[in-house]
Motif scaffolding. Structure first.
Motif, PDB file in Angstrom:
ATOM      1  N   ARG A 162       0.862  -1.320   0.169  1.00  0.00           N
ATOM      2  CA  ARG A 162      -0.048   0.050  -0.099  1.00  0.00           C
ATOM      3  C   ARG A 162       0.843   1.341   0.088  1.00  0.00           C
ATOM      4  O   ARG A 162       2.114   1.362   0.501  1.00  0.00           O
ATOM      5  N   HIS A 164       1.832   5.044   0.918  1.00  0.00           N
ATOM      6  CA  HIS A 164       1.836   5.702   2.375  1.00  0.00           C
ATOM      7  C   HIS A 164       1.038   7.166   2.028  1.00  0.00           C
ATOM      8  O   HIS A 164       1.513   7.793   1.129  1.00  0.00           O
ATOM      9  N   GLU A 166      -1.085  10.518   3.398  1.00  0.00           N
ATOM     10  CA  GLU A 166      -1.452  11.289   4.526  1.00  0.00           C
ATOM     11  C   GLU A 166      -2.594  12.387   4.049  1.00  0.00           C
ATOM     12  O   GLU A 166      -2.574  12.785   2.814  1.00  0.00           O
ATOM     13  N   PRO A 279       5.863   3.314   0.288  1.00  0.00           N
ATOM     14  CA  PRO A 279       6.212   2.878   1.763  1.00  0.00           C
ATOM     15  C   PRO A 279       7.399   2.867   1.963  1.00  0.00           C
ATOM     16  O   PRO A 279       8.563   2.800   1.356  1.00  0.00           O
ATOM     17  N   CYS A 281      10.994   4.701   4.857  1.00  0.00           N
ATOM     18  CA  CYS A 281      11.317   5.963   5.481  1.00  0.00           C
ATOM     19  C   CYS A 281      11.458   7.103   4.261  1.00  0.00           C
ATOM     20  O   CYS A 281      12.161   6.633   3.495  1.00  0.00           O
TER      21      CYS A 281
END
Length: 297
Positions: A162, A164, A166, A279, A281
């Motif tokens: 998936r 990431h 926001e 996905p 960091c």
């Protein structure tokens, strides 16, 4: 497994474009050359990498696995080329994609904020629809994407892993109408008054709905003008050639002669603005661009 870098670039471009034909155009190849590269990739991988569907080409799970490695390999090759040529990056690049109206109302302000806070970051931007931006993210052609969604705000795509995502903001649609004529001096319009209106809309495809016509409009809309560019659409409105639906966040950039009307007699049309990336960091530069977008929203 013997795969060339050219084959990996073809894989990435097919994933981004959603078709062999569009990939060929962007790469400057013939469609038959792209098809041959795709077939060679599948032979080398020993698996089906592409799924032909009515709405275009999608990567299979095996194709997505190879794409993940292709991104890393192509990035490494680009880094090797820089090292061999002695090119020293002077900035931290971020490739940002945004849906069409975000490029007018959100992205410029975010770039101003970013330039003041993080001048070493260089952002390049591109516009597209939400489906095309998701494909570009998956393909590794952009690092960050500003997307839009409508209720019930399901995941942006069904692929794994998936994205990431926001939320930047929630906004509503309104109707941009000429400030003169039938809508002069008004701030609202009833849905029934729009049934016979001349609409200015963005062309649609199987995967990308008609943009500009009020959702749920009774009857078949009369599309008088078709345009993707927001400036063209709003200038046509200003000169009295029709109406178009717009997010209310565009209010500060509406040209003279255009009024924003809230629609009565129909449920509110809410839209959500999102920022998405792969996905994992994020790099400090990608994180900084995300913060600037959030602050602008």
């Amino acid at each position: 497994m013997d795969i060339s870098s050219a084959g990996l670039r073809v894989l990435r471009q097919i994933a981004e474009s959603g078709s062999f034909t569009a990939a060929a155009v962007r790469l400057g190849y013939t469609q038959s050359a792209v098809s041959r590269q795709a077939a060679a990739l599948e032979r080398s991988a020993g698996a089906a990498l592409f799924e032909r569907r009515p709405d275009g080409v999608r990567l299979t799970p095996a194709g997505l696995t190879l794409l993940r490695h292709a991104r890393a390999i192509l990035d490494s090759l680009a880094a090797a080329e820089r090292d061999l040529t002695g090119a020293v990056p002077r900035s931290e690049p971020v490739r940002l994609g945004a849906f069409l109206s975000a490029g007018a109302a959100l992205v410029p302000d975010a770039l101003v904020r970013l330039a003041a806070a993080e001048p070493q970051i260089t952002v390049t931007t591109s516009e597209g629809t939400t489906p095309s931006l998701i494909r570009a993210l998956r393909a590794g052609s952009i690092d960050l994407a500003v997307l839009t969604s409508r209720p019930p705000h399901r995941p942006s795509d069904g692929e794994s892993p998936r994205l990431h995502i926001e939320t930047l903001m929630d906004t509503e649609l309104a109707v941009a109408a000429p400030s003169t004529g039938d809508f002069a001096g008004r701030s609202t319009v009833h849905i029934d008054e729009l049934a016979d209106a001349a609409w200015i809309a963005t062309p649609s495809s199987r995967s990308e709905p008609l943009l500009g016509v009020w959702p749920g409009l009774p009857g078949r809309p009369r599309v008088a003008h078709s345009a993707r560019d927001w400036l063209t659409k709003l200038q046509l409105v200003a000169r009295g050639f029709g109406v178009t639906s717009v997010p209310t966040r565009l209010a500060p950039v509406l040209p003279p002669g255009v009024s924003l009307l809230h629609v009565e007699g129909a449920p509110p049309e809410a839209r959500r603005v999102l920022v998405a990336r792969l996905p994992g960091c994020p790099t400090p530069a990608v994180a900084a661009v995300t913060r600037a977008l959030a602050a602008s929203a």
